[in-house]
Design an enzyme around this catalytic site. Structure first.
Site, mmCIF file in Angstrom:
data_model
loop_
_atom_site.group_PDB
_atom_site.id
_atom_site.type_symbol
_atom_site.label_atom_id
_atom_site.label_comp_id
_atom_site.label_asym_id
_atom_site.label_seq_id
_atom_site.Cartn_x
_atom_site.Cartn_y
_atom_site.Cartn_z
ATOM 1 N N LYS A 39 0.856 -1.203 0.000
ATOM 2 C CA LYS A 39 0.000 0.000 0.000
ATOM 3 C C LYS A 39 0.884 1.242 0.000
ATOM 4 O O LYS A 39 0.678 2.171 -0.774
ATOM 5 C CB LYS A 39 -0.879 -0.006 1.247
ATOM 6 C CG LYS A 39 -1.492 1.340 1.583
ATOM 7 C CD LYS A 39 -2.377 1.301 2.797
ATOM 8 C CE LYS A 39 -1.651 1.539 4.073
ATOM 9 N NZ LYS A 39 -1.346 2.928 4.417
ATOM 10 N N ASN A 40 1.896 1.252 0.866
ATOM 11 C CA ASN A 40 2.706 2.465 1.044
ATOM 12 C C ASN A 40 3.718 2.687 -0.070
ATOM 13 O O ASN A 40 4.467 3.657 -0.033
ATOM 14 C CB ASN A 40 3.390 2.455 2.416
ATOM 15 C CG ASN A 40 2.359 2.609 3.529
ATOM 16 O OD1 ASN A 40 1.191 2.928 3.274
ATOM 17 N ND2 ASN A 40 2.763 2.354 4.755
ATOM 18 N N GLN B 86 7.472 19.424 7.544
ATOM 19 C CA GLN B 86 8.728 19.123 6.833
ATOM 20 C C GLN B 86 8.506 19.102 5.319
ATOM 21 O O GLN B 86 9.375 19.519 4.553
ATOM 22 C CB GLN B 86 9.281 17.768 7.291
ATOM 23 C CG GLN B 86 9.529 17.685 8.779
ATOM 24 C CD GLN B 86 10.591 18.676 9.244
ATOM 25 O OE1 GLN B 86 11.663 18.773 8.636
ATOM 26 N NE2 GLN B 86 10.289 19.422 10.283
ATOM 27 N N ARG C 24 0.259 14.014 13.162
ATOM 28 C CA ARG C 24 0.669 13.827 11.779
ATOM 29 C C ARG C 24 0.890 15.149 11.030
ATOM 30 O O ARG C 24 0.251 15.439 10.020
ATOM 31 C CB ARG C 24 -0.328 12.969 11.008
ATOM 32 C CG ARG C 24 -0.824 11.721 11.707
ATOM 33 C CD ARG C 24 0.186 10.589 11.841
ATOM 34 N NE ARG C 24 0.692 10.079 10.593
ATOM 35 C CZ ARG C 24 0.107 9.089 9.903
ATOM 36 N NH1 ARG C 24 -1.001 8.572 10.330
ATOM 37 N NH2 ARG C 24 0.638 8.672 8.775
ATOM 38 N N CYS D 242 -4.949 11.888 12.964
ATOM 39 C CA CYS D 242 -5.672 10.632 12.768
ATOM 40 C C CYS D 242 -5.556 9.879 14.084
ATOM 41 O O CYS D 242 -4.994 10.388 15.052
ATOM 42 C CB CYS D 242 -5.080 9.843 11.603
ATOM 43 S SG CYS D 242 -3.518 9.107 12.017
ATOM 44 N N ARG E 261 -8.421 -0.757 4.565
ATOM 45 C CA ARG E 261 -7.648 0.334 3.937
ATOM 46 C C ARG E 261 -6.284 -0.192 3.476
ATOM 47 O O ARG E 261 -5.717 0.297 2.519
ATOM 48 C CB ARG E 261 -7.406 1.454 4.954
ATOM 49 C CG ARG E 261 -8.646 2.185 5.344
ATOM 50 C CD ARG E 261 -8.321 3.361 6.220
ATOM 51 N NE ARG E 261 -7.263 4.180 5.625
ATOM 52 C CZ ARG E 261 -6.870 5.330 6.152
ATOM 53 N NH1 ARG E 261 -7.405 5.757 7.262
ATOM 54 N NH2 ARG E 261 -5.924 6.044 5.576
ATOM 55 N N ASP F 77 4.959 0.158 11.966
ATOM 56 C CA ASP F 77 3.763 -0.493 11.415
ATOM 57 C C ASP F 77 3.667 -1.959 11.803
ATOM 58 O O ASP F 77 2.661 -2.594 11.518
ATOM 59 C CB ASP F 77 3.752 -0.366 9.879
ATOM 60 C CG ASP F 77 3.502 1.054 9.462
ATOM 61 O OD1 ASP F 77 3.645 1.351 8.266
ATOM 62 O OD2 ASP F 77 3.185 1.887 10.329
HETATM 63 C C1 EPZ Z 1 4.340 6.725 6.484
HETATM 64 O O1 EPZ Z 1 3.565 7.723 7.097
HETATM 65 C C2 EPZ Z 1 3.422 5.534 6.308
HETATM 66 N N1 EPZ Z 1 2.313 5.904 5.431
HETATM 67 C C3 EPZ Z 1 2.908 5.094 7.678
HETATM 68 O O2 EPZ Z 1 2.119 3.933 7.476
HETATM 69 C C4 EPZ Z 1 4.096 4.729 8.549
HETATM 70 O O3 EPZ Z 1 3.643 4.372 9.830
HETATM 71 C C5 EPZ Z 1 5.042 5.933 8.645
HETATM 72 O O4 EPZ Z 1 5.436 6.350 7.326
HETATM 73 C C6 EPZ Z 1 6.309 5.619 9.434
HETATM 74 O O5 EPZ Z 1 6.992 4.553 8.822
HETATM 75 C C7 EPZ Z 1 2.528 5.953 4.081
HETATM 76 O O6 EPZ Z 1 3.624 5.725 3.605
HETATM 77 C C8 EPZ Z 1 1.358 6.309 3.238
HETATM 78 P P1 EPZ Z 1 6.371 10.038 8.626
HETATM 79 P P2 EPZ Z 1 4.120 9.236 7.155
HETATM 80 O O7 EPZ Z 1 6.239 11.314 7.884
HETATM 81 O O8 EPZ Z 1 4.971 9.512 5.980
HETATM 82 C C9 EPZ Z 1 6.612 13.262 12.121
HETATM 83 C C10 EPZ Z 1 0.326 2.551 7.744
HETATM 84 O O9 EPZ Z 1 -0.053 1.959 8.738
HETATM 85 N N2 EPZ Z 1 6.511 14.252 11.037
HETATM 86 O O10 EPZ Z 1 7.517 9.130 8.319
HETATM 87 O O11 EPZ Z 1 2.973 10.104 7.454
HETATM 88 C C11 EPZ Z 1 5.352 12.413 12.243
HETATM 89 O O12 EPZ Z 1 4.411 13.047 13.066
HETATM 90 C C12 EPZ Z 1 0.746 3.986 7.839
HETATM 91 O O13 EPZ Z 1 0.437 2.054 6.591
HETATM 92 C C13 EPZ Z 1 6.538 15.613 11.349
HETATM 93 O O14 EPZ Z 1 6.637 15.991 12.516
HETATM 94 O O15 EPZ Z 1 5.046 9.182 8.445
HETATM 95 C C14 EPZ Z 1 5.881 11.149 12.857
HETATM 96 O O16 EPZ Z 1 6.024 11.341 14.236
HETATM 97 C C15 EPZ Z 1 0.463 4.533 9.206
HETATM 98 N N3 EPZ Z 1 6.451 16.525 10.342
HETATM 99 C C16 EPZ Z 1 7.269 11.007 12.237
HETATM 100 O O17 EPZ Z 1 7.621 12.307 11.780
HETATM 101 C C17 EPZ Z 1 6.341 16.145 9.030
HETATM 102 O O18 EPZ Z 1 6.287 17.031 8.139
HETATM 103 C C18 EPZ Z 1 7.344 10.048 11.066
HETATM 104 O O19 EPZ Z 1 6.297 10.365 10.186
HETATM 105 C C19 EPZ Z 1 6.323 14.767 8.733
HETATM 106 C C20 EPZ Z 1 6.413 13.850 9.742
#
Ligand code: EPZ
Length: 417
Positions: A23-24, A126, A122, A117, A397, A305
């Site tokens: 999915k990702n 960045q 989220r 969420c 999903r 995950d």
């Molecule tokens: C991706 O989410 C995945 N989703 C998530 O999978 C996964 O849990 C996550 O990466 C971590 O591996 C998809 O790829 C569609 P991040 P993402 O940006 O990109 C903080 C699932 O179950 N952050 O790597 O949204 C954020 O809050 C889903 O399939 C900021 O602060 O995660 C988190 O604490 C759930 N500012 C950390 O960084 C930003 O601009 C990592 O988030 C971006 C992120």
């Protein structure tokens, strides 16, 4: 009443199961279609709720969508709208992946701020900081990100933390920017690597894929491509835990074991017998799992995950385990539901203490987010008696027909409308 899963636990799963595409990886790959006027074909797109949402969003932006089973071809001859509306973005945070491609291809984007969420706030600061470094004018208006740029210019970008979709958004934007972009502290998840393979097939010029430093030489335009999406390492891990928690003998195929090294190492530490081939892993778990500690971290560390799924296994292990969730601030919701099935878990902020119990009892439980739902299904497979998991739209999903795959391994599980 919304769909739910009924599970009669206690069956040792046996047999072979193939993993679907990730999915990702599918979601950013679909968004990449915005970067070119030529047809982009993905050959193995999984049947998932989030994929349907992304296709709906892309169609509103001007994509022509042709589906033949799992093969999907997207053609965006012209971007006809730059708006990703709140009602769509609020149901799927990954909609934010259209932001970078829209600004790069079309010069403007209006994307609803995703809001939080179940698992956390989220933010996307960045993503926005990186796009601004590439020259985009960004304002926040009425809950929307409004971004504009005549032509993006390459820049050196260093994100404050590793962000998967942040890295993906910036890679896609940089692919059409003028000059060279360097992304420091880039995410190294296999799904980011898969997007890079696709972008390269479209004519992008990238170096450093899989490392924390990605260099992208922008090009004036990108071509179409045909791409097979990488297997879903989280689904593979979930199916391996299903084999382990039911003391079964399961071979998971069509996967990439290297993408799951940290999880395989943890299962090994728990005393689960593993055999690994080039594209498969076999799990056999005779005796009770041993306790083990988990700390989630960005790839190649233990993936957040898979945290809920491993916690479920540890809930039945011999001894006490500590689970530390370092990525999201609220990703222990499965603990309360597992406790209703007899688990003994106490959480305090980002740390959960899991004291192994002899057995789970079946119970009615409620899914809260995608991976927590999977954990409740795993608990139901191991529990004594009947478990009913409600609100399984969360599960749909990100898992393609999970109950069908589990039933083929002997599980007594069925979907009730
Ligand atoms: C991706 O989410 C995945 N989703 C998530 O999978 C996964 O849990 C996550 O990466 C971590 O591996 C998809 O790829 C569609 P991040 P993402 O940006 O990109 C903080 C699932 O179950 N952050 O790597 O949204 C954020 O809050 C889903 O399939 C900021 O602060 O995660 C988190 O604490 C759930 N500012 C950390 O960084 C930003 O601009 C990592 O988030 C971006 C992120």
């Amino acid at each position: 009443m919304p769909a739910r899963l009924l599970i009669e636990g206690g069956v040792a799963l046996k047999g072979e199961v193939a993993v679907s595409a990730a999915k990702n990886a599918a979601l950013p790959a679909l968004a990449a279609a915005l970067l070119t006027a030529r047809p982009l074909t993905l050959t193995n797109v999984p049947e998932l709720g989030d994929v349907r949402t992304m296709l709906k969003l892309l169609a509103t932006l001007g994509a022509r969508v042709e589906r033949r089973g799992r093969e999907v071809t997207l053609t965006v001859e012209r971007v006809t709208s730059d708006l990703a509306p709140y009602e769509l973005v609020s149901t799927m945070r990954a909609s934010v992946l259209v932001l970078g491609p829209l600004v790069a291809r079309h010069g403007s984007a209006r994307v609803a701020l995703p809001g939080g969420c179940a698992i956390g706030v989220r933010p996307i600061d960045q993503h926005l900081k990186g796009l601004a470094k590439l020259g985009a004018e960004i304002v926040i208006e009425n809950g929307y990100v409004v971004a504009r740029a005549s032509r993006l210019k390459g820049a050196r970008i260093s994100t404050d933390m590793v962000t998967v979709t942040g890295t993906e958004n910036l890679m896609m934007a940089a692919a059409l920017a003028e000059g060279v972009t360097v992304i420091e502290n880039a995410a190294r998840e296999p799904e980011v690597g898969d997007l890079a393979v696709l972008l390269a097939a479209m004519g992008a010029r990238l170096d450093g894929i899989g490392t924390g430093r990605i260099e992208i030489q922008g090009v004036p335009e990108l071509a179409g491509a045909v791409h097979r999406v990488v297997p879903d390492r989280i689904e593979a891990g979930t199916l391996l835990v299903a084999g382990a928690i039911t003391h079964g003998d399961v071979r998971v195929t069509d996967m990439v074991p290297d993408h799951l090294a940290a999880v395989l190492a943890k299962l090994d530490e728990c005393g689960v017998a593993l055999e690994t081939g080039p594209s498969w892993v076999r799990v056999r778990a005779g005796e009770r799992a041993r306790a083990a500690d988990i700390v989630t971290s960005p790839f190649p560390g233990f993936p957040t995950d898979m945290q809920a799924q491993l916690m479920t296994l540890l809930g039945l292990a011999d001894g006490q385990s500590t689970v530390t969730e370092t990525i999201f601030e609220n990703r222990f919701m499965h603990a309360a539901e597992l406790a209703r099935m007899g688990a003994s878990i106490t959480t305090d902020g980002s740390i959960a203490i899991v004291r192994g119990v002899d057995a789970y009892q079946g119970a009615p439980v409620m899914a809260s987010d995608l991976r927590a739902s999977a954990a409740l299904v795993l608990a139901g497979l191991a529990a004594r008696g009947r478990t009913e998991v409600s609100r399984i739209y969360h599960l749909d999903r990100g898992y393609e027909r999970l109950e069908t795959k589990l039933a083929a391994l002997g599980a007594r599980i069925e979907r009730r409308p």
